[in-house]
Scaffold this active site. Structure first.
Site, mmCIF file in Angstrom:
data_model
loop_
_atom_site.group_PDB
_atom_site.id
_atom_site.type_symbol
_atom_site.label_atom_id
_atom_site.label_comp_id
_atom_site.label_asym_id
_atom_site.label_seq_id
_atom_site.Cartn_x
_atom_site.Cartn_y
_atom_site.Cartn_z
ATOM 1 N N LYS A 167 0.818 -1.219 0.000
ATOM 2 C CA LYS A 167 0.000 0.000 0.000
ATOM 3 C C LYS A 167 0.853 1.271 0.000
ATOM 4 C CE LYS A 167 -4.370 -1.959 1.344
ATOM 5 N NZ LYS A 167 -5.438 -2.146 2.333
ATOM 6 N N ARG A 182 -3.267 -10.246 4.900
ATOM 7 C CA ARG A 182 -3.742 -10.253 3.501
ATOM 8 C C ARG A 182 -2.608 -9.746 2.615
ATOM 9 N NH1 ARG A 182 -6.242 -6.831 -0.159
ATOM 10 N NH2 ARG A 182 -7.877 -7.791 -1.435
HETATM 11 C C1 9MG Z 1 -10.228 -5.700 -0.562
HETATM 12 N N1 9MG Z 1 -9.240 -5.115 0.315
HETATM 13 C C2 9MG Z 1 -8.254 -4.237 -0.041
HETATM 14 N N2 9MG Z 1 -7.543 -3.892 1.042
HETATM 15 C C3 9MG Z 1 -8.088 -4.562 2.094
HETATM 16 C C4 9MG Z 1 -7.822 -4.604 3.473
HETATM 17 O O1 9MG Z 1 -6.858 -3.870 4.013
HETATM 18 N N3 9MG Z 1 -8.579 -5.381 4.252
HETATM 19 C C5 9MG Z 1 -9.594 -6.120 3.717
HETATM 20 N N4 9MG Z 1 -10.326 -6.876 4.545
HETATM 21 N N5 9MG Z 1 -9.899 -6.104 2.408
HETATM 22 C C6 9MG Z 1 -9.158 -5.339 1.632
#
Ligand code: 9MG
Length: 279
Positions: A223, A258
């Site tokens: 990010k 994630r």
């Molecule tokens: C779809 N998406 C993009 N960034 C995300 C994040 O930080 N958390 C979650 N749950 N979904 C995300």
């Protein structure tokens, strides 16, 4: 940490790794790379082989300025893919959507295991009752506004306290619609309506959110705040920054990470676990 599913649960000492699979033309990282079904499936297989616990399939980008898609287009992008991933790999699948219809079809017809809703049940009126009826885990993510408006001058007096209060309100809302407490996963929404200092404060104080005694998901992979810290403009080149921040998140209580690069994350967590487990 235990993650309760429709049937049973999975448990692991270190965070679960959720691999990102964006079937979109306009995601901030790898745009369009997995729009072709065979390319998407090959990537899912590779993430499963690399040790992903969950694959998060999304058919609409949540990047500011990304184009919105209708239910039919989003479903066409994700449903056949989810079905194939479930048939071919033993990996759990989460559906990244804020649309109730897409979530329901992904679970009922595609056998998806988790609903990942960046709006914390807020964008689709029937999402809460649908998730309750499906009895699947749901990610409640903090967002300020919508993907279109969230980065327009976000200001917090105390970002951690505000997210804490938001979680409390969203948990109560979920429970009041019949969602079981053990099916809730919380996510502070790194980058969703946050300034650099907000993202830093959230990661430093992530442990505050463990007070809810619910799994915490952190999505910080590649990010832009990482680019601001280390000066890298190209998202695909922010893997070292991602890994460093994810290890901090793991230390501070994240139960699910994630990520784009599953292999690197899985290997780093194996080393991290061996070096930090009690003797
Ligand atoms: C779809 N998406 C993009 N960034 C995300 C994040 O930080 N958390 C979650 N749950 N979904 C995300």
């Amino acid at each position: 940490m235990k993650l309760y599913l429709r049937n049973g649960f999975i448990e692991k000492d270190e965070p679960l790794v959720m691999g990102i699979l964006n079937v979109t033309p306009d995601s901030f990282s790898d745009p369009g790379r997995f729009l072709a079904p065979e390319a998407a499936l090959a990537h899912a297989r590779a993430m499963a082989a690399a040790g992903a616990d969950i694959i998060d399939v999304g058919g609409e980008s949540t990047r500011p300025g990304a184009s919105r898609v209708g239910v039919d287009e989003e479903t066409d992008r994700v449903l056949p893919l989810i079905t194939r991933i479930k048939e071919e790999t033993g990996v759990l699948v989460s559906i990244d959507t804020s649309k109730e219809e897409v979530a329901r079809l992904a679970v009922e017809e595609g056998d998806a295991d988790i609903v990942n809703d960046i709006s914390a049940l807020g964008f689709s009126e029937r999402m809460a009752s649908t998730v309750a009826a499906l009895n699947v885990p749901v990610v409640l993510m903090h967002i300020r506004g919508t993907p279109e408006t969230m980065q327009k001058d976000p200001v917090y007096a105390d970002v951690v306290a505000e997210i804490f209060a938001y979680f409390q309100e969203r948990i109560d809302y979920a429970l009041s619609h019949g969602i079981k407490k053990e099916k809730i996963i919380l996510d502070p929404g790194i980058g969703f309506g946050k300034r650099l200092e907000d993202n830093i404060a959230i990661l430093r104080h992530l442990g505050r959110f463990t007070e809810f005694d619910l799994p915490l998901l952190v999505g910080l992979s590649r990010k832009s705040f990482l680019g601001l810290i280390a000066g890298e403009k190209v998202p695909e080149k922010r893997e070292a920054e991602t890994l460093a921040a994810n290890l901090v998140a793991a230390r501070n209580g994240a139960a699910i990470l994630r990520v784009h690069d599953v292999a690197v994350t899985v290997k780093a967590l194996q080393v991290w676990r061996r070096l930090t487990e009690p003797e």
